[in-house]
Design a protein around this motif. Structure first.
Motif, short mmCIF file in Angstrom:
data_model
loop_
_atom_site.label_atom_id
_atom_site.label_comp_id
_atom_site.label_asym_id
_atom_site.label_seq_id
_atom_site.Cartn_x
_atom_site.Cartn_y
_atom_site.Cartn_z
N ASP A 1 0.78 -1.12 -0.16
CA ASP A 1 0.14 0.00 0.05
C ASP A 1 0.90 1.42 -0.07
OD1 ASP A 1 -2.18 -1.49 -0.08
OD2 ASP A 1 -2.62 -1.42 2.10
N GLY A 2 2.11 0.96 0.17
CA GLY A 2 3.14 2.34 0.14
C GLY A 2 3.43 2.62 -1.19
N LEU A 3 3.21 1.77 -2.03
CA LEU A 3 3.88 2.01 -3.47
C LEU A 3 2.69 2.27 -4.50
CD1 LEU A 3 6.75 -0.70 -3.71
CD2 LEU A 3 6.75 1.89 -3.31
N ASN A 4 2.68 3.38 -4.96
CA ASN A 4 1.52 3.61 -5.83
C ASN A 4 2.01 3.02 -7.29
OD1 ASN A 4 3.17 5.69 -6.80
ND2 ASN A 4 1.89 7.27 -5.86
N ALA A 5 1.18 3.24 -8.38
CA ALA A 5 1.61 2.97 -9.71
C ALA A 5 2.71 3.55 -10.13
CB ALA A 5 0.41 3.14 -10.80
N ALA A 6 2.99 4.92 -9.89
CA ALA A 6 4.16 5.62 -10.56
C ALA A 6 5.38 5.25 -9.78
CB ALA A 6 3.99 7.33 -9.93
N ALA A 7 5.32 4.90 -8.51
CA ALA A 7 6.56 4.05 -7.73
C ALA A 7 6.77 2.84 -8.36
CB ALA A 7 6.21 4.17 -6.18
N LEU A 8 5.97 2.26 -8.38
CA LEU A 8 6.34 0.80 -8.88
C LEU A 8 6.88 0.61 -10.40
CD1 LEU A 8 2.77 -1.07 -8.06
CD2 LEU A 8 5.25 -1.77 -7.43
N GLY A 9 6.37 1.69 -11.29
CA GLY A 9 6.92 1.79 -12.53
C GLY A 9 8.25 2.49 -12.24
N GLU A 10 8.48 3.53 -11.52
CA GLU A 10 9.74 3.99 -11.52
C GLU A 10 11.18 3.14 -10.94
OE1 GLU A 10 11.93 7.16 -8.87
OE2 GLU A 10 9.77 7.06 -8.25
N LEU A 11 10.58 2.13 -10.05
CA LEU A 11 11.53 1.21 -9.61
C LEU A 11 11.99 0.17 -10.71
CD1 LEU A 11 9.81 0.30 -6.11
CD2 LEU A 11 12.28 1.47 -6.41
N ALA A 12 10.96 -0.12 -11.38
CA ALA A 12 11.28 -1.12 -12.82
C ALA A 12 11.85 -0.34 -13.56
CB ALA A 12 9.89 -1.65 -13.06
N ALA A 13 11.56 1.13 -13.90
CA ALA A 13 12.27 1.70 -14.82
C ALA A 13 13.85 1.81 -14.60
CB ALA A 13 11.80 3.08 -15.25
N ARG A 14 14.22 2.22 -13.51
CA ARG A 14 15.70 2.44 -13.10
C ARG A 14 16.33 1.21 -13.28
NH1 ARG A 14 16.35 7.27 -10.69
NH2 ARG A 14 14.55 8.40 -9.85
N GLU A 15 15.82 -0.03 -12.68
CA GLU A 15 16.46 -1.14 -12.94
C GLU A 15 16.57 -1.53 -14.59
OE1 GLU A 15 18.55 -4.94 -11.97
OE2 GLU A 15 17.57 -3.05 -10.56
N ALA A 16 15.72 -1.10 -15.36
CA ALA A 16 16.08 -1.67 -16.79
C ALA A 16 17.00 -0.61 -17.27
CB ALA A 16 14.59 -1.47 -17.42
N LEU A 17 16.92 0.72 -16.80
CA LEU A 17 18.05 1.54 -17.28
C LEU A 17 19.64 1.16 -16.78
CD1 LEU A 17 16.37 4.89 -16.79
CD2 LEU A 17 17.01 3.81 -19.18
N ASP A 18 19.79 0.74 -15.47
CA ASP A 18 20.80 0.35 -15.09
C ASP A 18 21.32 -1.12 -15.84
OD1 ASP A 18 20.64 2.17 -13.07
OD2 ASP A 18 20.09 1.29 -11.49
N ARG A 19 20.43 -2.00 -15.97
CA ARG A 19 20.96 -3.34 -16.58
C ARG A 19 21.48 -2.94 -17.88
NH1 ARG A 19 19.05 -7.90 -14.82
NH2 ARG A 19 17.48 -7.79 -12.93
N ALA A 20 21.18 -1.91 -18.57
CA ALA A 20 21.47 -1.50 -20.09
C ALA A 20 22.66 -0.31 -19.92
CB ALA A 20 20.54 -1.04 -20.81
N GLY A 21 22.87 0.13 -18.78
CA GLY A 21 23.92 1.00 -18.67
C GLY A 21 23.65 2.23 -19.44
N LEU A 22 22.26 2.80 -19.24
CA LEU A 22 21.85 3.84 -20.13
C LEU A 22 21.45 5.04 -18.91
CD1 LEU A 22 21.23 5.09 -22.90
CD2 LEU A 22 18.86 4.23 -22.55
N ALA A 23 21.91 6.35 -19.10
CA ALA A 23 21.18 7.27 -18.37
C ALA A 23 19.77 7.69 -18.99
CB ALA A 23 22.33 8.47 -18.34
#
Length: 336
Positions: free
Chosen positions: A46-68
């Protein structure tokens, strides 16, 4: 078009379906239907809304690709079913959180779990229109639209974020290449499922099916014909035969839903779909790619294999995607 990197975020907290608070107020028939869906637990925070869930996944995907994030060409957000506020922009909110200020940014949606398909179509269109655009990030945070997680008689909704980093298919080897995408809709069923909200507080919101018999029978029969036509057409125009497909994956609604799809199309749904259904329930537009990447991580799909991703939404919408598995990085994408 290629999936350069992919990531998911699902909360650690697992809630057993029999322990869902709304089951106490259901009648015996509805409760029995819920418990027979094949879903054992859903993830919830309940502490994570849709935007927070998406942000966490987005940061991980960018990190995996080494892309800023500042180097993204575009950011496409699959809109949440219930935005936090009206008039504000969920897409530019995520753009700001990530620091993707250069990215062309907008939302798509309106098709339930099939909404991932127009996001991919839009990404492909952008990359074709502008060769200098750069990579496109597609993000979705999945949260139930109503207070309860059970949508009678369909599924139980869990929480989860997904991010797919897309590049041009001719940019070199990629873990997954999306070879073709087809989609159809029927506006006759636009309000088959809905949540009335204007005249009631949020804790009284409820996902309601206007006509359960239409969902269970009429829409089911239409889905059989639509999917059969989409699948056969997809294979034909790509020069493939049914035997050339190594795996079929579907969105996670219910165990009965998998069986219906298998019997309708004469295929077998990969076991990972049923396993993720039991663990996570329904994650909206995130299901099919989570299932695909889980199958890849387990070695059930390997380089050179073709897979078909099937999505059906009760709005009603249908989509079928053809993917080819490429060489895998040492560290795979998985739910966090």
């Amino acid at each position: 078009m290629a999936v350069r990197s992919a990531a998911w975020h699902v909360p650690e907290t697992a809630v057993a379906v029999p322990d869902l608070a709304e089951l106490a107020s259901l009648g015996a028939s509805e409760r029995s239907t819920c418990l027979a869906l094949g879903i054992e637990t859903v993830r919830a925070d309940d502490g994570l809304n849709a935007a927070a869930l998406g942000e966490l996944a987005a940061r991980e995907a960018l990190d995996r690709a080494g892309l800023a994030a500042r180097d993204l060409g575009a950011l496409i957000v699959v809109e949440p079913r219930a935005p936090e506020t009206l008039l504000s922009s969920e897409a530019t909110r995520l753009q700001h959180l990530l620091g993707a200020e250069r990215a062309v940014t907008f939302t798509v949606g309106g098709l339930g779990c099939v909404s991932i398909t127009p996001a991919l179509l839009a990404a492909r269109g952008l990359m074709c229109a502008d060769r200098d655009l750069g990579d496109v990030l597609v993000v979705h945070g999945s949260k139930p639209a109503a207070a309860g997680r059970y949508r009678h008689p369909v599924t139980v909704n869990g929480d989860g974020g997904q991010a797919l980093l897309l590049s041009r298919g001719d940019s070199g080897p990629a873990p997954v290449r999306l070879l073709d995408i087809v989609q159809e809709t029927n506006g006759e069923h636009w309000d088959l499922f809905h949540v009335e909200y204007r005249d009631r507080p949020a804790d009284q919101w409820q996902e309601v099916c206007r006509d359960p018999s239409t969902y269970s029978f009429r829409l089911a029969m239409e889905s059989r014909g639509r999917l059969s036509g989409l699948l056969s057409g997809l294979l034909e125009r790509n020069g493939l035969k049914p035997g050339d497909i190594r795996g079929h994956l579907s969105q996670n609604l219910s165990a009965a839903g998998f069986t219906f799809t298998e019997e309708s199309l004469g295929i077998g749904i990969m076991p990972v779909c049923r396993e993720n259904l039991r663990r996570y329930g329904h994650l909206g537009p995130n299901d099919v790619f989570l299932n695909l990447y889980t199958a890849i991580e387990r070695g059930e799909l390997t380089e050179g294999d073709h897979a078909v991703l099937i999505n059906v939404s009760p709005v009603a919408a249908w989509s079928v995607l053809l993917a080819e598995i490429g060489p895998q990085p040492e560290t795979g994408a998985h739910a966090q």
